[in-house]
Design an enzyme around this catalytic site. Sequence first.
Site, PDB file in Angstrom:
ATOM      1  CG  PHE A 129      -1.850   1.230   1.199  1.00 56.08           C
ATOM      2  CD1 PHE A 129      -3.020   1.205   0.447  1.00 56.08           C
ATOM      3  CD2 PHE A 129      -1.527   2.401   1.881  1.00 56.08           C
ATOM      4  CE1 PHE A 129      -3.855   2.317   0.383  1.00 56.08           C
ATOM      5  CE2 PHE A 129      -2.360   3.520   1.820  1.00 56.08           C
ATOM      6  CZ  PHE A 129      -3.521   3.465   1.075  1.00 56.08           C
ATOM      7  CG  ASP A 214       5.471   3.816   1.806  1.00 57.73           C
ATOM      8  OD1 ASP A 214       5.491   4.456   2.877  1.00 57.73           O
ATOM      9  OD2 ASP A 214       4.442   3.673   1.117  1.00 57.73           O
ATOM     10  CE  LYS A 243      -0.816   5.693   7.863  1.00 57.05           C
ATOM     11  NZ  LYS A 243      -0.514   5.052   6.597  1.00 57.05           N
TER      12      LYS A 243
HETATM   13  C1  LIG Z   1      -0.847   5.328   5.175  1.00 58.90           C
HETATM   14  C2  LIG Z   1       0.171   4.950   4.178  1.00 58.90           C
HETATM   15  C3  LIG Z   1       0.355   5.697   2.996  1.00 58.90           C
HETATM   16  C4  LIG Z   1      -0.534   6.838   2.609  1.00 58.90           C
HETATM   17  O1  LIG Z   1      -0.486   7.901   3.493  1.00 58.90           O
HETATM   18  P1  LIG Z   1      -1.598   9.073   3.417  1.00 58.90           P
HETATM   19  O2  LIG Z   1      -1.097  10.087   4.386  1.00 58.90           O
HETATM   20  O3  LIG Z   1      -2.905   8.464   3.786  1.00 58.90           O
HETATM   21  O4  LIG Z   1      -1.590   9.565   2.010  1.00 58.90           O
HETATM   22  C5  LIG Z   1       1.391   5.334   2.161  1.00 58.90           C
HETATM   23  N1  LIG Z   1       2.192   4.299   2.457  1.00 58.90           N
HETATM   24  C6  LIG Z   1       2.038   3.563   3.564  1.00 58.90           C
HETATM   25  C7  LIG Z   1       2.984   2.449   3.853  1.00 58.90           C
HETATM   26  C8  LIG Z   1       1.015   3.853   4.459  1.00 58.90           C
HETATM   27  O5  LIG Z   1       0.837   3.100   5.553  1.00 58.90           O
END
Ligand SMILES: *Cc1c(COP(=O)(O)O)cnc(C)c1O
Length: 384
Positions: A129, A214, A243
């Site tokens: 994701f 990420d 986050k």
């Molecule tokens: C939550 C998340 C995202 C997206 O972040 P947003 O602030 O909702 O755009 C991208 N990568 C990972 C691994 C995430 O957990």
Amino acid sequence: MDLFEKEKRYIASCYARQPIALIKGQGAVVWDSEGKEYIDCFSGLAVLNTGHCHPRVVEAIKQQASKIMHTSNIYYIPTQIELAEKLYRLTGGYKSFFCNSGAEANEAAIKLVRKYTGKNEIICAKNSFHGRTLATLSATGQEKYKHGFEPLLAEFKHVAFGDADEVAEAVTDNTAAVLLEPIQGEGGVVVSPEDYLTRIREICDRNDILMVLDEVQTGMGRTGELFAWQLYGVKPDIFTLAKALGGGFPIGAMLAREEVMDAFKTGDHASTFGGNHLACAAAKAALETIIEEDLPGRAKELGDYAMAKLEELKKEKPIIKEIRGKGLMIGIELEKKCSDVVERARKNGLLINCTADKVLRLLPPLVIEKEQLDRAIQVLGEVL
Ligand SMILES: *Cc1c(COP(=O)(O)O)cnc(C)c1O
């Protein structure tokens, strides 16, 4: 009209909300509009690593809000520079680009990869994701998020997560980068084999492609190190944060090795709000808190403790299939769908989340007290 009806009437129905409104929080405890108290093992989706309303973060926001909140990146922003300097020191030399969310941080990474390499193919993992914008959705390896939004960008290939050989086989002359979560979050807290990331690093070096991690969910102390790449002893070329970066205030960042980041020239990328005074004041306070209170160390210690207790619980509860995770990013895979467990836990005063249908995810604030964690695991045992 009550709150829930109004929400339905006035707000896009994108979210499957749970029927409570949390209106107050302190540390790892929150209260809803009826005054009911909960232990928060969700942290607003891995955002509140420093807990709800950490006094240092609150004070920094108050102070900054009363001075100046926003000027745009047309002018120098002292708090942004201070935050970037801290990140540079803590990472051993990564430069920052600031934005407002995880998806934007990954967008920035994808653009930088293209600019630096002059190539456009990116290898990602199945079950990953990376966000909801069109490019990050293209990078995401889960079909359920993509339905109705095709065509997406074609330049993303998806291979099995955890299998470095598949990455090596997927490399072509047009491959620019490999983009991975160190531990898959939304995919169900999937931990890769210990040598996976070092092998990815080798493949990237051998083929002259960029390694992008990420760390939007794994970053900021969650897994027992400030960044999960430190757990695995590798250095990515680029990594992304969001986050927990702002201690609850929205901010994202894309960090890159100096030479890679310097491929971005004036005018190549921008964000109106990105790294504004208020967001950076919050992030700087959150980062200082994480370091000074050794929250990564705390995540490791409490994480090991919780995992051991959960393994004990697993012996009594055949419904538990597997416990996995690092630090305070813990997944409990059940034999069945877990949404009703989440509901019963909530009724018993515990907030947790269910992801990938069958995985209960624990993401408590890293400041959670041991007694609160004990209580959370006790409630979990009861509802299971
Ligand atoms: C939550 C998340 C995202 C997206 O972040 P947003 O602030 O909702 O755009 C991208 N990568 C990972 C691994 C995430 O957990």
